[in-house]
Design a protein around this motif. Structure first.
Motif, PDB file in Angstrom:
ATOM      1  N   PHE A 186       0.811  -1.214   0.000  1.00 13.32           N
ATOM      2  CA  PHE A 186       0.000   0.000   0.000  1.00 13.32           C
ATOM      3  C   PHE A 186       0.848   1.269   0.000  1.00 13.32           C
ATOM      4  CE2 PHE A 186       0.489  -0.640   4.557  1.00 13.32           C
ATOM      5  CZ  PHE A 186       0.535   0.636   5.092  1.00 13.32           C
ATOM      6  N   THR A 187       2.139   1.161   0.260  1.00 12.62           N
ATOM      7  CA  THR A 187       3.039   2.312   0.166  1.00 12.62           C
ATOM      8  C   THR A 187       4.484   1.834   0.126  1.00 12.62           C
ATOM      9  OG1 THR A 187       3.600   4.494   1.100  1.00 12.62           O
ATOM     10  CG2 THR A 187       3.160   2.725   2.672  1.00 12.62           C
ATOM     11  N   SER A 192       5.189   6.360  -2.444  1.00 13.30           N
ATOM     12  CA  SER A 192       4.104   5.971  -3.346  1.00 13.30           C
ATOM     13  C   SER A 192       2.889   5.554  -2.540  1.00 13.30           C
ATOM     14  CB  SER A 192       4.548   4.806  -4.233  1.00 13.30           C
ATOM     15  OG  SER A 192       5.631   5.213  -5.034  1.00 13.30           O
ATOM     16  N   ILE A 193       1.715   5.919  -3.067  1.00 19.51           N
ATOM     17  CA  ILE A 193       0.458   5.531  -2.434  1.00 19.51           C
ATOM     18  C   ILE A 193      -0.537   5.100  -3.501  1.00 19.51           C
ATOM     19  CG2 ILE A 193       0.591   6.916  -0.331  1.00 19.51           C
ATOM     20  CD1 ILE A 193      -1.160   9.029  -1.834  1.00 19.51           C
ATOM     21  N   LYS A 194      -1.421   4.221  -3.100  1.00 22.84           N
ATOM     22  CA  LYS A 194      -2.523   3.823  -3.963  1.00 22.84           C
ATOM     23  C   LYS A 194      -3.622   4.877  -3.816  1.00 22.84           C
ATOM     24  CE  LYS A 194      -4.646  -0.255  -5.606  1.00 22.84           C
ATOM     25  NZ  LYS A 194      -4.503  -1.651  -5.767  1.00 22.84           N
ATOM     26  N   CYS A 195      -4.272   5.219  -4.938  1.00 27.70           N
ATOM     27  CA  CYS A 195      -5.300   6.263  -4.930  1.00 27.70           C
ATOM     28  C   CYS A 195      -6.569   5.767  -5.605  1.00 27.70           C
ATOM     29  CB  CYS A 195      -4.800   7.498  -5.687  1.00 27.70           C
ATOM     30  SG  CYS A 195      -3.314   8.236  -5.015  1.00 27.70           S
ATOM     31  N   GLU A 196      -7.650   6.462  -5.339  1.00 27.42           N
ATOM     32  CA  GLU A 196      -8.910   6.159  -6.011  1.00 27.42           C
ATOM     33  C   GLU A 196      -8.844   6.707  -7.438  1.00 27.42           C
ATOM     34  OE1 GLU A 196     -11.733   7.994  -3.407  1.00 27.42           O
ATOM     35  OE2 GLU A 196     -11.723   6.299  -2.033  1.00 27.42           O
ATOM     36  N   PRO A 197      -9.040   5.858  -8.448  1.00 30.72           N
ATOM     37  CA  PRO A 197      -8.938   6.313  -9.840  1.00 30.72           C
ATOM     38  C   PRO A 197      -9.867   7.475 -10.171  1.00 30.72           C
ATOM     39  CG  PRO A 197      -9.056   3.924  -9.756  1.00 30.72           C
ATOM     40  CD  PRO A 197      -9.309   4.429  -8.358  1.00 30.72           C
ATOM     41  N   GLU A 198     -11.024   7.558  -9.487  1.00 31.98           N
ATOM     42  CA  GLU A 198     -12.000   8.600  -9.767  1.00 31.98           C
ATOM     43  C   GLU A 198     -11.519   9.987  -9.352  1.00 31.98           C
ATOM     44  OE1 GLU A 198     -12.910   6.012  -7.431  1.00 31.98           O
ATOM     45  OE2 GLU A 198     -13.316   4.711  -9.120  1.00 31.98           O
ATOM     46  N   THR A 199     -10.630  10.063  -8.371  1.00 29.40           N
ATOM     47  CA  THR A 199     -10.214  11.370  -7.854  1.00 29.40           C
ATOM     48  C   THR A 199      -8.736  11.686  -8.074  1.00 29.40           C
ATOM     49  OG1 THR A 199      -9.780  10.415  -5.662  1.00 29.40           O
ATOM     50  CG2 THR A 199     -11.983  11.328  -6.049  1.00 29.40           C
ATOM     51  N   SER A 240      -4.866   4.715   0.933  1.00 25.94           N
ATOM     52  CA  SER A 240      -4.081   3.672   0.275  1.00 25.94           C
ATOM     53  C   SER A 240      -4.259   2.328   0.987  1.00 25.94           C
ATOM     54  CB  SER A 240      -2.609   4.081   0.243  1.00 25.94           C
ATOM     55  OG  SER A 240      -1.843   3.169  -0.499  1.00 25.94           O
ATOM     56  N   TYR A 241      -4.114   2.345   2.298  1.00 27.86           N
ATOM     57  CA  TYR A 241      -4.285   1.135   3.112  1.00 27.86           C
ATOM     58  C   TYR A 241      -5.694   0.566   2.928  1.00 27.86           C
ATOM     59  CZ  TYR A 241      -4.775  -1.666   7.401  1.00 27.86           C
ATOM     60  OH  TYR A 241      -5.023  -2.679   8.304  1.00 27.86           O
ATOM     61  N   ASN A 242      -6.705   1.423   3.034  1.00 28.17           N
ATOM     62  CA  ASN A 242      -8.099   0.973   2.938  1.00 28.17           C
ATOM     63  C   ASN A 242      -8.441   0.428   1.554  1.00 28.17           C
ATOM     64  OD1 ASN A 242      -8.642   1.563   5.637  1.00 28.17           O
ATOM     65  ND2 ASN A 242      -9.250   3.652   5.172  1.00 28.17           N
ATOM     66  N   LEU A 243      -7.871   1.002   0.502  1.00 31.96           N
ATOM     67  CA  LEU A 243      -8.104   0.481  -0.849  1.00 31.96           C
ATOM     68  C   LEU A 243      -7.561  -0.928  -0.982  1.00 31.96           C
ATOM     69  CD1 LEU A 243      -7.319   3.625  -3.025  1.00 31.96           C
ATOM     70  CD2 LEU A 243      -9.528   2.452  -2.861  1.00 31.96           C
ATOM     71  N   VAL A 244      -6.397  -1.167  -0.402  1.00 32.78           N
ATOM     72  CA  VAL A 244      -5.807  -2.509  -0.455  1.00 32.78           C
ATOM     73  C   VAL A 244      -6.623  -3.485   0.383  1.00 32.78           C
ATOM     74  CG1 VAL A 244      -3.766  -3.879   0.131  1.00 32.78           C
ATOM     75  CG2 VAL A 244      -3.500  -1.674  -1.028  1.00 32.78           C
TER      76      VAL A 244
END
Length: 119
Positions: free
Chosen positions: A38-39, A50-57, A100-104
């Motif tokens: 997640f990072t 690096s972080i994972k993000c919501e593609p919509e935003t 990022s954590y919550n998306l994973v």
């Protein structure tokens, strides 16, 4: 935010492990939950993470924050690189690490999510 507060915050989350998994990149520290990243950051420089993000935003956030940039090694649709230059308040950086954590976690199997809840 500095490398130690970043590291401690990541490790404070349920089920998180840290490792340096890339033999050719011995200074890249990766944080995972249930084996899913997640990072990540370079521990020698901590110039960015690096972080994972919501593609919509993701595009809207990149337009709003100059320090949120397209990543070098990850999918530009799902990941961003956060330049640690002091232009983004720590509160927002922590929120982005949470996202990022919550998306994973949301992509884990039901069994893995239950295991995580029971930690």
């Amino acid at each position: 935010m500095n490398i130690e507060t970043y590291r401690q915050y990541c490790l404070s989350k349920k089920g998180v492990t840290e490792s340096i998994p890339f033999p050719k990149l011995p200074s890249v520290l990766v944080f995972k939950v249930k084996g899913k990243m997640f990072t990540a950051t370079d521990v020698d420089t901590f110039k960015s993470f690096s972080i994972k993000c919501e593609p919509e935003t993701i595009e809207e956030l990149r337009a709003q924050y100059d320090a949120l940039q397209e990543p070098s090694y990850f999918s530009k649709k799902h990941w961003s690189s956060v330049v640690v230059d002091g232009s983004i308040p720590d509160k927002i950086l922590y929120e982005w690490l949470d996202v990022s954590y919550n998306l994973v976690v949301a992509k884990l199997t039901k069994k893995e999510r239950l295991e995580l809840e029971n930690l």
